[in-house]
Design a protein around this motif. Structure first.
Motif, PDB file in Angstrom:
ATOM      1  N   TYR A  61     -14.471 -48.408  35.288  1.00 21.58           N
ATOM      2  CA  TYR A  61     -14.630 -47.434  34.212  1.00 21.58           C
ATOM      3  C   TYR A  61     -14.416 -46.009  34.710  1.00 21.58           C
ATOM      4  CZ  TYR A  61     -16.648 -51.451  31.812  1.00 21.58           C
ATOM      5  OH  TYR A  61     -16.845 -52.689  31.254  1.00 21.58           O
ATOM      6  N   GLY A  62     -14.819 -45.728  35.942  1.00 20.50           N
ATOM      7  CA  GLY A  62     -14.549 -44.419  36.513  1.00 20.50           C
ATOM      8  C   GLY A  62     -13.068 -44.168  36.690  1.00 20.50           C
TER       9      GLY A  62
ATOM     10  N   ILE B  84     -12.560 -39.526  48.698  1.00 20.32           N
ATOM     11  CA  ILE B  84     -13.958 -39.868  48.950  1.00 20.32           C
ATOM     12  C   ILE B  84     -14.357 -41.127  48.194  1.00 20.32           C
ATOM     13  CG2 ILE B  84     -14.572 -37.469  49.392  1.00 20.32           C
ATOM     14  CD1 ILE B  84     -15.920 -37.445  46.594  1.00 20.32           C
ATOM     15  N   LYS B  85     -13.533 -41.567  47.273  1.00 15.12           N
ATOM     16  CA  LYS B  85     -13.667 -42.787  46.480  1.00 15.12           C
ATOM     17  C   LYS B  85     -14.420 -42.527  45.163  1.00 15.12           C
ATOM     18  CE  LYS B  85     -11.638 -45.281  49.637  1.00 15.12           C
ATOM     19  NZ  LYS B  85     -11.510 -44.340  50.740  1.00 15.12           N
TER      20      LYS B  85
ATOM     21  N   ILE C 258     -18.913 -40.785  41.455  1.00 12.93           N
ATOM     22  CA  ILE C 258     -19.798 -41.125  40.332  1.00 12.93           C
ATOM     23  C   ILE C 258     -21.256 -41.085  40.770  1.00 12.93           C
ATOM     24  CG2 ILE C 258     -20.443 -42.924  38.700  1.00 12.93           C
ATOM     25  CD1 ILE C 258     -17.795 -41.610  38.040  1.00 12.93           C
ATOM     26  N   LEU C 259     -21.546 -41.622  41.951  1.00 15.17           N
ATOM     27  CA  LEU C 259     -22.929 -41.627  42.432  1.00 15.17           C
ATOM     28  C   LEU C 259     -23.451 -40.207  42.594  1.00 15.17           C
ATOM     29  CD1 LEU C 259     -25.450 -42.939  43.534  1.00 15.17           C
ATOM     30  CD2 LEU C 259     -24.324 -43.126  45.773  1.00 15.17           C
TER      31      LEU C 259
ATOM     32  N   VAL D 137     -24.207 -38.719  39.226  1.00 14.78           N
ATOM     33  CA  VAL D 137     -25.450 -39.257  38.670  1.00 14.78           C
ATOM     34  C   VAL D 137     -26.662 -38.669  39.397  1.00 14.78           C
ATOM     35  CG1 VAL D 137     -26.799 -41.354  38.303  1.00 14.78           C
ATOM     36  CG2 VAL D 137     -24.335 -41.378  37.901  1.00 14.78           C
ATOM     37  N   VAL D 138     -26.550 -38.456  40.709  1.00 15.24           N
ATOM     38  CA  VAL D 138     -27.636 -37.821  41.462  1.00 15.24           C
ATOM     39  C   VAL D 138     -27.915 -36.432  40.906  1.00 15.24           C
ATOM     40  CG1 VAL D 138     -28.257 -36.821  43.692  1.00 15.24           C
ATOM     41  CG2 VAL D 138     -27.281 -39.115  43.597  1.00 15.24           C
ATOM     42  N   ILE D 139     -26.861 -35.666  40.657  1.00 11.89           N
ATOM     43  CA  ILE D 139     -27.028 -34.318  40.097  1.00 11.89           C
ATOM     44  C   ILE D 139     -27.660 -34.383  38.717  1.00 11.89           C
ATOM     45  CG2 ILE D 139     -25.786 -32.277  39.270  1.00 11.89           C
ATOM     46  CD1 ILE D 139     -23.726 -32.813  41.499  1.00 11.89           C
ATOM     47  N   TRP D 140     -27.174 -35.303  37.880  1.00 13.02           N
ATOM     48  CA  TRP D 140     -27.706 -35.440  36.530  1.00 13.02           C
ATOM     49  C   TRP D 140     -29.185 -35.840  36.562  1.00 13.02           C
ATOM     50  CZ3 TRP D 140     -27.074 -33.809  31.913  1.00 13.02           C
ATOM     51  CH2 TRP D 140     -27.587 -34.495  30.805  1.00 13.02           C
ATOM     52  N   SER D 141     -29.531 -36.749  37.456  1.00  9.08           N
ATOM     53  CA  SER D 141     -30.925 -37.188  37.563  1.00  9.08           C
ATOM     54  C   SER D 141     -31.815 -36.051  38.029  1.00  9.08           C
ATOM     55  CB  SER D 141     -31.040 -38.375  38.535  1.00  9.08           C
ATOM     56  OG  SER D 141     -30.281 -39.475  38.084  1.00  9.08           O
TER      57      SER D 141
END
Length: 441
Positions: free
Chosen positions: A228-229, A309-310, A315-316, A319-323
């Motif tokens: 999906y990314g 960086i893949k 995406i991870l 999501v870390v920033i969003w969290s």
């Protein structure tokens, strides 16, 4: 002592170095180039590193500088580099009926990023089947077009179709034409199959295997994030490229609507570390170059032929920033919490990538009189093993080429793997210290 030093994270970079040395020696032979005598060490070294690291940057014209023998060597190096040297060795062991063994299994696991050691044997078998099947299918699709529209005889058409199919699936970006694939910019029968090969090869072998044998509802979080990314980034790239270049007379402005659509699809796909130039990026807009820089830096899926960086790492981190912005204590993706060790790994990969690119760009700024924008583009392209170029690579001095060689090697082997391979020892602290916060931001 020797056996403890030869760990998988050290063996993999060493194996790539052996392949690079072998390829450089072969391309330095007089039979490999079209001119009289040897091609010289630096052109042979640069081309070998670019091929083994499946990048596609070239300091000489692949179509005219290298002989058919040299081009065949380049094709072999692309296949070896894309497939993974240690993975290829494991496949050969399986073919001749020998046991994989613990050491070879660990080495193959490092190269393929397999999660469990028990998965390595079946993964390697599937990997070989997937690679050969995809390359043969793309060759079969391209062959009629090359034969009917571009080549005078079947052997030449087969060679062109096969070479570009292998180069596309391995995200290498090498082409047998002096202008790369600019002459095919509006030809959907050539560009779209190559784009499909690039996307499939860039997903990563574990993801491809899971897509083939597992229903979508049972996909792992990694596969869902990657697929999906990738689709989201492809859409952003295609639309962004079309908007930036639609009316640019130096790139696709003079094409018809159909040609512009094909060119936009190619422009959105190739920065995913494929590297085929279907336009002259030296004439692209600054907006297009910026978008391409971002897409090249992110790259494709893990454990595949793509660089960067893949997608999973990007995406991870998002999501870390969003969290963190939402004040959540844990980071979750797809109904699963992400371990802090994985978050640190992603952050390390991203920051080391930024450091490598900035150091490479700074070194080339010192070594050349070229502007910052094309040098940054070239550095990201080299580190992310993309191969797109604004055309400045042949103009670089020897020092600039050596910088790109280092970036390609680090980008293919992996900043974390290279760091671990260079480390002489690992120190585990058996105590904890009192906590104290620093001011962030």
């Amino acid at each position: 002592m020797q056996s403890s030093w030869l760990t998988p994270v050290r063996v993999v970079p060493m194996a790539f170095l052996v392949a690079i040395a072998t390829g450089t020696s072969l391309l330095s032979l007089p039979v490999s180039s079209t001119g009289e005598g040897s091609s010289g060490v630096l052109p042979a070294l640069f081309t070998t590193v670019s091929a083994v690291c499946v990048t596609g940057l070239t300091s000489v014209d692949t179509a005219t500088f290298w002989s058919p023998t040299g081009q065949g060597i380049i094709l072999a190096l692309i296949q070896v580099g894309g497939f993974g040297i240690m993975t290829l060795a494991s496949v050969l062991l399986l073919v001749i009926g020998r046991n994989l063994g613990l050491r070879n299994g660990l080495i193959a696991q490092t190269e393929t990023h397999a999660v469990d050691l028990g998965d390595v044997r079946s993964l390697v078998r599937r990997l070989a089947v997937i690679v050969l099947t995809c390359e043969l299918v793309i060759t079969a699709v391209l062959l009629p077009r090359f034969r009917l529209a571009y080549d005078d005889d079947l052997p030449t058409a087969l060679w062109h179709a096969g070479f570009h199919a292998v180069s596309a699936f391995n995200n290498a970006g090498f082409a047998l034409y002096s202008d790369n694939l600019v002459g095919f910019v509006a030809d959907p029968w050539v560009m779209l199959p190559l784009c499909a090969a690039v996307v499939v090869g860039g997903l990563g072998f574990p993801v491809i295997g899971e897509i083939v044998r597992t229903p979508r509802k049972r996909w792992s979080v990694h596969s869902r994030v990657t697929v999906y990314g990738t689709l989201a980034l492809l859409a952003i790239g295609i639309v962004g490229f079309a908007v930036a270049e639609w009316s640019n007379p130096e790139t696709i402005g003079g094409l018809g609507v159909g040609g512009k659509v094909v060119a936009a699809v190619t422009g959105g796909v190739m920065p995913r570390t494929a590297g085929f130039n279907s336009i002259d990026y030296g004439g692209a807009t600054s907006e297009s170059l910026m978008l391409t820089n971002v897409l090249m830096f992110i790259g494709g899926g893990s454990a595949g032929t793509a660089g960067g960086i893949k997608v999973g790492t990007f995406i991870l981190l998002a999501v870390v920033i969003w969290s963190e912005l939402r004040g959540e204590q844990t980071v979750s993706i797809g109904g699963r919490d992400m371990p802090s060790s994985v978050q640190r790994q992603a952050l390390t990969v991203a920051l080391l990538a930024v450091a490598a690119i900035m150091a490479g760009t700074m070194a080339m700024l010192i070594a050349t009189d070229l502007d910052f924008e094309p040098l940054l583009f070239e550095s990201i392209s080299a580190f992310s093993t993309v191969g797109l170029s604004t055309g400045i690579t042949p103009e670089l001095p020897a020092a600039g080429e050596l910088v790109l060689i280092c970036l390609m090697f680090i980008g293919r082997v992996g900043v974390v793997t290279v760091g671990a391979a260079l480390a002489l020892s690992h120190r585990r602290r058996r105590y904890t210290l009192p906590e104290e916060r620093i001011i962030v931001g």
